[in-house]
Design a protein around this motif. Structure first.
Motif, PDB file in Angstrom:
ATOM      1  N   UNK A 198       0.833  -1.208   0.000  1.00 28.81           N
ATOM      2  CA  UNK A 198       0.000   0.000   0.000  1.00 28.81           C
ATOM      3  C   UNK A 198       0.861   1.249   0.000  1.00 28.81           C
ATOM      4  N   UNK A 199       1.930   1.256   0.818  1.00 26.90           N
ATOM      5  CA  UNK A 199       2.817   2.412   0.885  1.00 26.90           C
ATOM      6  C   UNK A 199       3.530   2.639  -0.445  1.00 26.90           C
ATOM      7  N   UNK A 200       3.933   1.540  -1.059  1.00 29.28           N
ATOM      8  CA  UNK A 200       4.605   1.642  -2.351  1.00 29.28           C
ATOM      9  C   UNK A 200       3.659   2.193  -3.416  1.00 29.28           C
ATOM     10  N   UNK A 201       2.420   1.712  -3.391  1.00 35.57           N
ATOM     11  CA  UNK A 201       1.430   2.196  -4.357  1.00 35.57           C
ATOM     12  C   UNK A 201       1.124   3.667  -4.133  1.00 35.57           C
ATOM     13  N   UNK A 202       1.090   4.093  -2.856  1.00 39.05           N
ATOM     14  CA  UNK A 202       0.836   5.501  -2.547  1.00 39.05           C
ATOM     15  C   UNK A 202       1.957   6.385  -3.078  1.00 39.05           C
TER      16      UNK A 202
END
Length: 237
Positions: free
Chosen positions: A191-195
């Motif tokens: 999720x952090x990477x996608x953000x």
């Protein structure tokens, strides 16, 4: 997965009618014609089929489907996954016309999913598990296998969702709990990477527009209000 199947009952053939009966004149009896003009005489197999009730036909078809599934299990155990897939598909085709065959069909779909997992065809495995679950929503093994396929594709949120469904069905399932604990950090990292990737794309888009005016998104600074949690944007050169 080893499945012990019951051997099908041996088929009993109807004894053929005697062909040596004579008419009053001593000649061989000629089959009487039916209303549609055809003779009543037929093969022994046809007579046997006609003598079977629908329940008996369904039972025989279900036995044949189970035999095909058992053959698929043997091929799977031998590592012949493509051939096993064909046998499971054959079982599905036979059972598809049989009422109340949801159990054998759901197992065949789940077994096909395992073959696809072994072959690295994870999307196909997900499809087969979903079909199995449509027939049997509480099928824990199908949920486990679909979760495994989702994990292979890094669909961590979906895999966690399947594990949570397992716990809803069986609250004592420790395997599902362990998988959730292992996958949650991976899901958070993704999720952090996608953000970050999304913010990067938004910056690129903003710079393409602002560049026409000699500016960039770096000229704007967002400041968070600790009291309200809202942001204010200030322009800096």
């Amino acid at each position: 997965m080893v499945v012990i199947e019951q051997e099908p009952e041996p088929e009993e053939k109807e004894s053929p009618s005697s062909s040596s009966a004579k008419n009053p004149r001593g000649s061989s009896r000629v089959p009487e014609e039916s209303e549609d003009g055809g003779g009543r005489g037929g093969s022994d197999d046809d007579s046997f089929e006609d003598a079977l009730t629908q329940d008996q036909l369904n039972e025989r078809a279900l036995n044949q489907a189970n035999d095909a599934k058992a053959d698929g299990n043997k091929l799977f155990g031998a590592g012949q996954y493509d051939d096993a897939l064909l046998q499971y598909e054959r079982a599905l085709q036979i059972a598809s016309e049989v009422p109340s065959s949801e159990e054998v069909r759901s197992m065949c779909h789940a077994n096909r999913a395992v073959c696809f997992l072994k072959l690295g065809r994870y999307n196909d495995a997900i499809t087969e598990c979903t079909k199995a679950l449509e027939l049997k929503p509480s099928y824990v093994k199908a949920l486990l296998r679909r979760g495994e396929a989702h994990e292979k594709l890094e669909h961590y949120e979906e895999a966690i969702g399947d594990m949570k469904k397992i716990i809803e069905i069986d609250s004592s399932n420790d395997q599902a709990r362990r998988i959730i604990m292992r996958l949650e950090p991976l899901a958070a990292e993704k999720r952090e990477k996608m953000k970050e990737e999304m913010i990067g794309k938004l910056k690129d888009m903003g710079n393409s527009v602002l560049g026409r005016f000699g500016m960039s998104v770096d000229n704007f600074k967002a400041v968070k209000d600790p009291n309200t949690g809202s942001y204010s944007i200030s322009f800096q050169r």
